[in-house]
Design an enzyme around this catalytic site. Structure first.
Site, PDB file in Angstrom:
ATOM      1  N   GLY A  49       0.848  -1.188   0.000  1.00  0.00           N
ATOM      2  CA  GLY A  49       0.000   0.000   0.000  1.00  0.00           C
ATOM      3  C   GLY A  49       0.875   1.226   0.000  1.00  0.00           C
ATOM      4  O   GLY A  49       2.046   1.158   0.382  1.00  0.00           O
ATOM      5  N   GLN A  54       3.056   9.990   1.269  1.00  0.00           N
ATOM      6  CA  GLN A  54       4.363   9.333   1.330  1.00  0.00           C
ATOM      7  C   GLN A  54       5.284   9.727   0.180  1.00  0.00           C
ATOM      8  O   GLN A  54       6.493   9.530   0.260  1.00  0.00           O
ATOM      9  CB  GLN A  54       4.203   7.808   1.361  1.00  0.00           C
ATOM     10  CG  GLN A  54       3.558   7.324   2.652  1.00  0.00           C
ATOM     11  CD  GLN A  54       3.499   5.821   2.692  1.00  0.00           C
ATOM     12  OE1 GLN A  54       2.589   5.218   2.138  1.00  0.00           O
ATOM     13  NE2 GLN A  54       4.478   5.192   3.321  1.00  0.00           N
ATOM     14  N   CYS A 103       6.416   0.064   7.403  1.00  0.00           N
ATOM     15  CA  CYS A 103       6.000   1.227   6.630  1.00  0.00           C
ATOM     16  C   CYS A 103       7.167   1.713   5.785  1.00  0.00           C
ATOM     17  O   CYS A 103       8.294   1.797   6.284  1.00  0.00           O
ATOM     18  CB  CYS A 103       5.538   2.340   7.581  1.00  0.00           C
ATOM     19  SG  CYS A 103       4.946   3.809   6.731  1.00  0.00           S
ATOM     20  N   LEU A 104       6.880   2.037   4.532  1.00  0.00           N
ATOM     21  CA  LEU A 104       7.937   2.532   3.645  1.00  0.00           C
ATOM     22  C   LEU A 104       8.517   3.845   4.165  1.00  0.00           C
ATOM     23  O   LEU A 104       9.664   4.175   3.860  1.00  0.00           O
ATOM     24  CB  LEU A 104       7.384   2.735   2.219  1.00  0.00           C
ATOM     25  CG  LEU A 104       6.810   1.490   1.527  1.00  0.00           C
ATOM     26  CD1 LEU A 104       6.273   1.854   0.151  1.00  0.00           C
ATOM     27  CD2 LEU A 104       7.840   0.381   1.427  1.00  0.00           C
ATOM     28  N   HIS A 145      -3.933   1.358   8.331  1.00  0.00           N
ATOM     29  CA  HIS A 145      -2.571   1.882   8.247  1.00  0.00           C
ATOM     30  C   HIS A 145      -2.465   2.937   7.138  1.00  0.00           C
ATOM     31  O   HIS A 145      -1.957   4.032   7.358  1.00  0.00           O
ATOM     32  CB  HIS A 145      -1.592   0.719   7.991  1.00  0.00           C
ATOM     33  CG  HIS A 145      -0.172   1.141   7.788  1.00  0.00           C
ATOM     34  ND1 HIS A 145       0.855   0.770   8.629  1.00  0.00           N
ATOM     35  CD2 HIS A 145       0.406   1.916   6.839  1.00  0.00           C
ATOM     36  CE1 HIS A 145       1.987   1.317   8.208  1.00  0.00           C
ATOM     37  NE2 HIS A 145       1.751   2.006   7.111  1.00  0.00           N
ATOM     38  N   GLU A 146      -2.976   2.596   5.946  1.00  0.00           N
ATOM     39  CA  GLU A 146      -2.861   3.530   4.817  1.00  0.00           C
ATOM     40  C   GLU A 146      -3.715   4.779   5.038  1.00  0.00           C
ATOM     41  O   GLU A 146      -3.293   5.895   4.728  1.00  0.00           O
ATOM     42  CB  GLU A 146      -3.263   2.845   3.504  1.00  0.00           C
ATOM     43  CG  GLU A 146      -2.344   1.730   3.057  1.00  0.00           C
ATOM     44  CD  GLU A 146      -0.869   2.102   3.018  1.00  0.00           C
ATOM     45  OE1 GLU A 146      -0.537   3.268   2.748  1.00  0.00           O
ATOM     46  OE2 GLU A 146      -0.041   1.228   3.284  1.00  0.00           O
ATOM     47  N   HIS A 149      -2.274   7.507   7.112  1.00  0.00           N
ATOM     48  CA  HIS A 149      -1.339   8.408   6.414  1.00  0.00           C
ATOM     49  C   HIS A 149      -2.049   9.666   5.891  1.00  0.00           C
ATOM     50  O   HIS A 149      -1.431  10.717   5.759  1.00  0.00           O
ATOM     51  CB  HIS A 149      -0.691   7.702   5.212  1.00  0.00           C
ATOM     52  CG  HIS A 149       0.474   6.830   5.573  1.00  0.00           C
ATOM     53  ND1 HIS A 149       1.601   7.297   6.193  1.00  0.00           N
ATOM     54  CD2 HIS A 149       0.698   5.510   5.369  1.00  0.00           C
ATOM     55  CE1 HIS A 149       2.465   6.308   6.361  1.00  0.00           C
ATOM     56  NE2 HIS A 149       1.938   5.210   5.876  1.00  0.00           N
TER      57      HIS A 149
END
Ligand code: ZN
Length: 182
Positions: A49, A54, A103-104, A145-146, A149
């Protein structure tokens, strides 16, 4: 193909509430380019995702795609590519379930986070059509989670037991097979 830089924890854009997308914006070339950039970046980073903030674009849009061969999340079931615009999240079951998240934007780390196990998400899809999905299990965690953001939150904010925040290598060595995840 336009792989963008993924910004990391500490960058102020990750802490802003992202702007909602105007429905007329969804069909524009610029918006389609944003989606393509997000997809290219997610694939390059082997993520499941990604949210626009991000890549430093403060707009309420996220992509989720879980492939069965995902290296980072082998426990995940497959999903189609979901484009989620202007989401509104409703908790359907307060019972929590926990997973080790990564997480990225928070590279090299994994943390155990407990979140509600069943949610409803109302959003606009890639064509600007209203959609509503009921989601449970691991995918419900991925969504939360996404979507976090888009509202300036990171998974580390949700960790209640910081003894379960670990580097990826130590996670694999000491935690991967030892912790009950639900
Ligand atoms: Zn993330």
């Amino acid at each position: 193909m336009a792989v963008k830089e993924v910004i990391r924890m500490g960058h102020p854009v990750l802490r802003k509430v992202a702007e909602t997308v105007k429905p007329e914006e969804i069909q524009t070339k610029e918006f389609k380019q944003l989606l393509q950039d997000m997809l290219d970046t997610m694939k390059e980073q082997k993520g499941i995702g990604i949210a626009a903030p991000q890549i430093a674009v403060s707009k309420q849009v996220a992509l989720i795609e879980i492939l069965s061969q995902s290296e980072r999340y082998p426990e995940a079931e497959e999903s189609e590519l979901l484009v989620i615009i202007n989401p509104v999240l409703t908790t359907l079951d307060e019972t929590t379930q926990g997973f080790w998240e990564g997480c990225l934007s928070v590279p090299f780390l994994r943390g155990f986070v407990e979140r509600p196990r069943k949610i409803k998400v109302d959003f606009l899809d890639i064509n600007g059509n209203a959609q509503s999905l009921e989601i449970e299990g691991f995918l419900a965690t991925v969504f939360q989670h996404e979507l976090d953001h888009l509202f300036g939150k990171l998974y580390v904010d949700r960790i209640t037991d910081t003894t379960k925040l670990a580097y990826q290598e130590e996670y694999i060595q000491f935690h991967e097979n030892n912790d009950v995840t639900e």
